[in-house]
Design a protein around this motif. Structure first.
Motif, PDB file in Angstrom:
ATOM      1  N   GLY A  44      -0.851  -3.192   0.051  1.00  0.00           N
ATOM      2  CA  GLY A  44       0.328  -2.362   0.271  1.00  0.00           C
ATOM      3  C   GLY A  44       1.592  -2.824  -0.430  1.00  0.00           C
ATOM      4  N   TRP A  45       1.473  -3.760  -1.361  1.00  0.00           N
ATOM      5  CA  TRP A  45       2.652  -4.217  -2.092  1.00  0.00           C
ATOM      6  C   TRP A  45       3.083  -3.176  -3.121  1.00  0.00           C
ATOM      7  N   ASP A  95      13.074  -1.356   6.950  1.00  0.00           N
ATOM      8  CA  ASP A  95      13.263  -1.957   8.272  1.00  0.00           C
ATOM      9  C   ASP A  95      12.435  -3.221   8.408  1.00  0.00           C
ATOM     10  N   ASN A  96      11.109  -3.095   8.500  1.00  0.00           N
ATOM     11  CA  ASN A  96      10.230  -4.248   8.626  1.00  0.00           C
ATOM     12  C   ASN A  96       9.463  -4.433   7.324  1.00  0.00           C
ATOM     13  N   PHE A  97       9.528  -5.631   6.761  1.00  0.00           N
ATOM     14  CA  PHE A  97       8.975  -5.821   5.425  1.00  0.00           C
ATOM     15  C   PHE A  97       8.750  -7.295   5.124  1.00  0.00           C
ATOM     16  N   GLU A  98       7.958  -7.508   4.073  1.00  0.00           N
ATOM     17  CA  GLU A  98       7.836  -8.824   3.454  1.00  0.00           C
ATOM     18  C   GLU A  98       8.276  -8.668   2.002  1.00  0.00           C
ATOM     19  N   ASN A 177      10.646  -8.679  10.583  1.00  0.00           N
ATOM     20  CA  ASN A 177       9.789  -7.854  11.435  1.00  0.00           C
ATOM     21  C   ASN A 177      10.451  -7.706  12.793  1.00  0.00           C
ATOM     22  N   GLY A 178      11.092  -6.556  13.010  1.00  0.00           N
ATOM     23  CA  GLY A 178      11.868  -6.371  14.222  1.00  0.00           C
ATOM     24  C   GLY A 178      13.024  -7.349  14.255  1.00  0.00           C
ATOM     25  N   LEU A 242       5.931  -3.514   6.682  1.00  0.00           N
ATOM     26  CA  LEU A 242       5.182  -3.950   7.866  1.00  0.00           C
ATOM     27  C   LEU A 242       5.288  -2.875   8.927  1.00  0.00           C
ATOM     28  N   LYS A 243       4.248  -2.681   9.684  1.00  0.00           N
ATOM     29  CA  LYS A 243       4.244  -1.650  10.714  1.00  0.00           C
ATOM     30  C   LYS A 243       5.006  -2.123  11.953  1.00  0.00           C
TER      31      LYS A 243
END
Length: 243
Positions: A44-45, A95-98, A177-178, A242-243
């Motif tokens: 998913g990158w 929002d949520n990511f790497e 993440n959050g 990220l979910k």
């Protein structure tokens, strides 16, 4: 017996698997910059910088700029011959990511990666936390611990100094993440914190951000590369949601 080329390919293959499996894991130097491997695509990158232009980016506050240029597959913020400076910011919000980035600084240079940025009348770093990028050894002024590379600037200092000297590329991973945030530098987790906790609120209230009411509160925002006078280089800028 495996020849040298086959052995090298196998080593790169297994290193890619390991880096995909463990968040924040150190990634070896790429054979080719600004591309995604098949494994990264499956994970998913996406590329945020294509190595050719600044598509997908704009000046913070829509400010015009001539400080950023793309040279030899690198995104460079110039130190000289600049008439208009601006932080460079993603058009999209996350929002949520790497986030995975390779970066280097020129001698004495200073910059940052700012995340969950909201556009206001003030600079980008008054809303988003900043992953500090700086020449730890050659900066001309004395640095506090929370000013050194990998720090959550003016909040959490790095657990150790892990940056390479000026002129050498570093690898950074930022995990958001959050409320949970991790800063990784050259394979080492240098900062870990949780937003909005009593400890975080205390640091904000007693430090540099005491008057910045919006600092760190956004749950989604842009990613910005800071123009702090130039001398900063980026490549291999990748992100996965990220979910």
């Amino acid at each position: 017996m495996l020849n040298t080329i086959t052995t090298k390919k196998l080593m790169l293959f297994f290193a890619t698997i390991l880096s995909s499996a463990f968040s924040g894991a150190f990634q070896p130097e790429q054979e080719k910059d600004n591309v995604l491997t098949a494994a990264e695509k499956r994970a998913g990158w996406v590329l945020l910088f294509n190595g050719q232009n600044t598509d997908g980016w704009r000046g913070y506050g829509n400010k015009p700029f001539d400080s950023w240029e793309v040279t030899n597959g690198q995104l460079y913020c110039k130190a000289k011959d600049v008439t208009q400076r601006a932080d460079l910011m993603t058009i999209d919000q996350y929002d949520n990511f790497e986030l995975s980035v390779d970066w280097k600084v020129d001698k004495g240079a200073n910059s940052g990666i700012i995340y969950r940025v909201q556009e206001t009348s003030g600079p980008s770093h008054v809303t988003g936390p900043e992953y500090q990028l700086i020449d730890d050894e050659g900066y001309p002024h004395k640095l506090e611990a929370w000013q050194k590379s990998g720090a959550d600037y003016a909040m959490y200092p790095p657990l150790e100094i892990a940056a390479k000297p000026a002129g050498e590329y570093n690898h950074t991973t930022i995990l958001v993440n959050g409320a949970h945030v991790e800063h990784w530098l050259n394979g080492k987790k240098v900062v870990e914190y949780d937003l909005w906790t009593p400890d975080w609120q205390k640091l904000k209230a007693e430090g540099k951000w005491s008057a910045a009411k919006a600092f760190g509160l956004a749950k989604k925002g842009h990613i910005a590369f800071q123009d702090h006078g130039g001398g900063i280089w980026f490549k291999n800028v990748k992100l996965r949601k990220l979910k």
